[in-house]
Design a protein around this motif. Structure first.
Motif, PDB file in Angstrom:
ATOM      1  N   VAL A  40     -35.151 -40.709  29.953  1.00 28.88           N
ATOM      2  CA  VAL A  40     -35.109 -41.902  30.810  1.00 28.88           C
ATOM      3  C   VAL A  40     -36.079 -42.983  30.326  1.00 28.88           C
ATOM      4  O   VAL A  40     -35.989 -44.132  30.746  1.00 28.88           O
ATOM      5  N   THR A  41     -37.038 -42.606  29.468  1.00 29.02           N
ATOM      6  CA  THR A  41     -37.975 -43.580  28.906  1.00 29.02           C
ATOM      7  C   THR A  41     -38.198 -43.254  27.430  1.00 29.02           C
ATOM      8  O   THR A  41     -37.956 -42.132  26.984  1.00 29.02           O
ATOM      9  N   ASP A  42     -38.672 -44.237  26.690  1.00 28.56           N
ATOM     10  CA  ASP A  42     -39.068 -44.032  25.299  1.00 28.56           C
ATOM     11  C   ASP A  42     -40.526 -44.448  25.168  1.00 28.56           C
ATOM     12  O   ASP A  42     -40.840 -45.642  25.173  1.00 28.56           O
ATOM     13  N   ASN A  43     -41.412 -43.470  25.092  1.00 29.01           N
ATOM     14  CA  ASN A  43     -42.839 -43.770  24.999  1.00 29.01           C
ATOM     15  C   ASN A  43     -43.429 -43.405  23.645  1.00 29.01           C
ATOM     16  O   ASN A  43     -44.604 -43.040  23.538  1.00 29.01           O
ATOM     17  N   SER A  44     -42.610 -43.553  22.601  1.00 21.59           N
ATOM     18  CA  SER A  44     -43.103 -43.257  21.256  1.00 21.59           C
ATOM     19  C   SER A  44     -44.247 -44.201  20.869  1.00 21.59           C
ATOM     20  O   SER A  44     -45.213 -43.787  20.212  1.00 21.59           O
ATOM     21  N   ALA A  45     -44.181 -45.465  21.288  1.00 17.28           N
ATOM     22  CA  ALA A  45     -45.257 -46.417  20.974  1.00 17.28           C
ATOM     23  C   ALA A  45     -46.540 -46.033  21.708  1.00 17.28           C
ATOM     24  O   ALA A  45     -47.639 -46.071  21.138  1.00 17.28           O
ATOM     25  N   PHE A  46     -46.402 -45.642  22.974  1.00 21.05           N
ATOM     26  CA  PHE A  46     -47.566 -45.208  23.756  1.00 21.05           C
ATOM     27  C   PHE A  46     -48.153 -43.924  23.157  1.00 21.05           C
ATOM     28  O   PHE A  46     -49.374 -43.786  23.036  1.00 21.05           O
TER      29      PHE A  46
END
Length: 233
Positions: A40-46
């Protein structure tokens, strides 16, 4: 750093993917039961900003507030983040009481941590009438919070694996408030009849758990873990 805590392959919490609509989330889960959300989210940058090296470079000298792993204790200890990572971020000793166990979860100083949180993509669902607040943590293998409850929220694993145990509001779990989750898992969990076991699952990076209002829950970090929760107050 892999821990020595076994992972239970069984998962009794329902899962949903990115096809889950907001209306269906409200209808099926928001007020009644937990759900694990995948994709549901893409937090690869975080996640790239949350490596040991990046966090130490950005926050090493800043103080962080550590909390005891005790359901009813509110003892807090402030130490520089670098000291916590280099000296206190160790595997949990099963013999230690919760009141003697300190780890970093929540109590974030938003003046210092706010720029990092701006890169976090929160889950896309909300509960009407609430507003989100972030709680960020870093913890060693075997650490965790014993059973407690509060308002609804989401929790996402950034690094590591995190095992969750959940009971509905009308089923108070059997636990000692000063017993760590690791000790509870070793001593009490094996004695529970099947009908008295909690809902449980192990979350991996990128997975998000939603827990409704007043649901009892306890956590156990299977590895050195980085995680962030979105509390809906």
């Amino acid at each position: 750093l892999a821990g020595t805590v076994p992972e239970e392959p069984r998962c009794t919490v329902e899962r949903a993917d990115a096809s889950l609509t907001y209306s269906l989330f409200l209808q099926r889960f928001a007020f009644s039961r937990p759900v694990i959300l995948g994709g549901v989210t893409d937090n690869s940058a975080f996640r790239a900003l949350c490596t040991r090296e990046k966090l130490l470079a950005a926050f090493g000298p800043f103080p962080v507030r550590l909390s005891t792993a005790n359901t009813y204790s509110y003892r807090k200890v402030d130490v520089p983040f670098q000291e916590y990572v280099e000296h206190l971020l160790k595997p949990q000793d099963p013999a230690r009481l919760g009141s003697d166990t300190l780890y970093f979860f929540g109590d974030n100083n938003f003046t210092e941590w706010g720029p990092l949180f701006q890169h976090y993509v929160a889950p896309p669902f909300r509960i009407p009438g609430t507003s989100p607040a972030y709680s960020f943590g870093v913890a060693g293998s075997g650490s965790g919070v014993p059973f407690h409850w509060h308002g609804p929220g989401f929790s996402e694993v950034i690094f590591g694996r995190k095992r969750w145990f959940l009971y509905p509001p009308d089923k108070t779990p059997h636990f000692h408030p000063n017993e760590t989750t690791l000790a509870w898992l070793q001593n009490t969990y094996p004695t529970l009849p099947p009908g008295q076991r909690p809902l449980e699952c192990t979350l991996r990076p990128g997975e998000v758990l939603y827990f409704p209002d007043r649901w009892w829950h306890a956590t156990l970090n299977l590895d050195t873990s980085v995680f962030i929760s979105t509390f809906l107050g």
